[in-house]
Write a protein that holds these residues in place. Sequence first.
Motif, short mmCIF file in Angstrom:
data_model
loop_
_atom_site.label_atom_id
_atom_site.label_comp_id
_atom_site.label_asym_id
_atom_site.label_seq_id
_atom_site.Cartn_x
_atom_site.Cartn_y
_atom_site.Cartn_z
N ARG A 212 0.82 -1.28 -0.18
CA ARG A 212 0.09 -0.05 0.06
C ARG A 212 0.80 1.43 -0.15
O ARG A 212 0.49 2.29 -0.42
CB ARG A 212 -0.91 -0.09 1.22
N MET A 213 1.88 1.14 0.51
CA MET A 213 2.82 2.29 0.55
C MET A 213 3.64 2.34 -0.88
O MET A 213 4.53 3.55 -0.91
CB MET A 213 4.04 2.07 1.63
N GLY A 214 3.68 1.40 -1.64
CA GLY A 214 4.29 1.38 -3.01
C GLY A 214 5.68 1.02 -2.90
O GLY A 214 6.38 1.08 -3.91
N LEU A 215 6.22 0.28 -1.77
CA LEU A 215 7.21 -0.20 -1.66
C LEU A 215 7.67 -1.42 -2.78
O LEU A 215 6.43 -2.44 -2.77
CB LEU A 215 7.64 -0.97 -0.20
N CYS A 216 8.72 -1.64 -3.24
CA CYS A 216 9.15 -2.80 -3.95
C CYS A 216 9.57 -3.88 -3.06
O CYS A 216 10.55 -3.93 -1.99
CB CYS A 216 10.08 -2.43 -4.83
N THR A 217 8.75 -5.19 -3.29
CA THR A 217 9.06 -6.35 -2.43
C THR A 217 9.30 -7.59 -3.19
O THR A 217 9.05 -7.61 -4.46
CB THR A 217 7.84 -6.36 -1.55
N SER A 218 9.99 -8.57 -2.53
CA SER A 218 9.99 -9.90 -3.14
C SER A 218 9.17 -10.80 -2.31
O SER A 218 8.88 -10.59 -1.03
CB SER A 218 11.24 -10.25 -3.41
N ALA A 219 8.96 -12.05 -2.57
CA ALA A 219 8.37 -13.22 -2.01
C ALA A 219 9.35 -14.36 -1.92
O ALA A 219 9.92 -14.91 -2.90
CB ALA A 219 7.02 -13.57 -2.43
N THR A 220 9.38 -15.14 -0.76
CA THR A 220 10.37 -16.21 -0.71
C THR A 220 9.50 -17.58 -0.16
O THR A 220 8.34 -17.47 0.19
CB THR A 220 11.50 -15.96 0.17
N MET A 221 10.28 -18.60 -0.31
CA MET A 221 9.68 -19.97 0.46
C MET A 221 11.33 -20.96 0.66
O MET A 221 11.90 -20.99 -0.25
CB MET A 221 8.81 -20.83 -0.48
N MET A 222 10.95 -21.30 1.86
CA MET A 222 12.14 -22.28 2.24
C MET A 222 11.26 -23.88 2.44
O MET A 222 10.50 -23.71 3.44
CB MET A 222 13.01 -22.01 3.32
#
Length: 370
Positions: A212-222
């Motif tokens: 919602r803030m417009g931040l660039c993110t990534s997603a992960t899984m172990m």
Amino acid sequence: MTSLTDIYHRALDGTPLTFAEAMALWNDAPLAELMAAADAVRRRLHPEERVTWQIDRNVNITNVCVSGCKFCSFHCRLADRERAYVTSMEEYRRKIREMLALGGEQLLLQGGLHPRLDLAWYEELFSALKSEFPNVKLHALGPPEIAHIARISGFGSDAEGYRTVLERLVTAGLDSLPGAGAEILDNEIRRRISPGKCSADTWLEVMRVAHRMGLCTSATMMYGHVERPEHRILHLLKIRDLQSLKSDSAPGFLSFIAWPYQGRGTALEEETGLSGGAETAEFLRMIAVSRLVLHNIPNIQASWLTTGLAAGQMALHGGANDMGSIMIEENVVSATGFEGRTTIDAERMQEAIRAAGFTPALRNQRYELL
């Protein structure tokens, strides 16, 4: 019952798959067929014959952590004075200069849940780094750390508190938020493997606020520890569904990275007998299913760190379009005694991509080509 062919066609059209359809892919699809379908989706999204990669440096802010993750041999308690450390400003300067000399522009700052490092401390660190190195990007912390900082800094454990912490960190110099600490987004699994880390719901809530803030993110899984295949699929669906809530103007999750658990010498291995490992077929199935399920996340990374470059190259023909970083520095996986390659140089990375039949393309965290 929907046939595998119908599921492949739905994925190629960009139609969100159901849990049952995704489970059918995991359980029943022949690997070669599954990879071919994922490769077709990848080529629809990325028709150019190039694979992206990055130069950055992973610096551990501290090894002190109260999360108690049973799969981690890197962390220690504050009372362990022989091992405990907090990286000094002089060490940051040296590491950043080395990174800049190699052509890198980004620090991946990962730390533990240190009981004494509050928001003001991180603001001071980020401001100091940006003051001396204004062009260096800070890809830092992760949802568990944001939740921990909010709690010990007196901002509570809700969206408003997470937003306050993120806004102040962005003002201090935070550029993007990694998807660290996702492991498996199931609360029962998390209680078993990382009892002091935030819940799956909190991880998702921090990311919802960041989007919602417009931040660039990534997603992960172990994966590859105590979870079952259905936990992996539900994890993917939770990430996909959160991504669907972001505004069209927000970057949200730009990438998804999955890697197999490496647990030799860890408390989790002692407790369960599971040492983990890098089974190539399972890794390739994970990459392919991720590409077919995550229709709204543009980039799938072939995480070569714990699987090896050869498996990463194969993944480029089964849904992945990115090879990640050369990993100038890596400490956490190495702490398990892992004997594989944990860093490579830029030349070796480009050679690997070309050998797989693609053109290497250097990128930044926003997947903008450099």
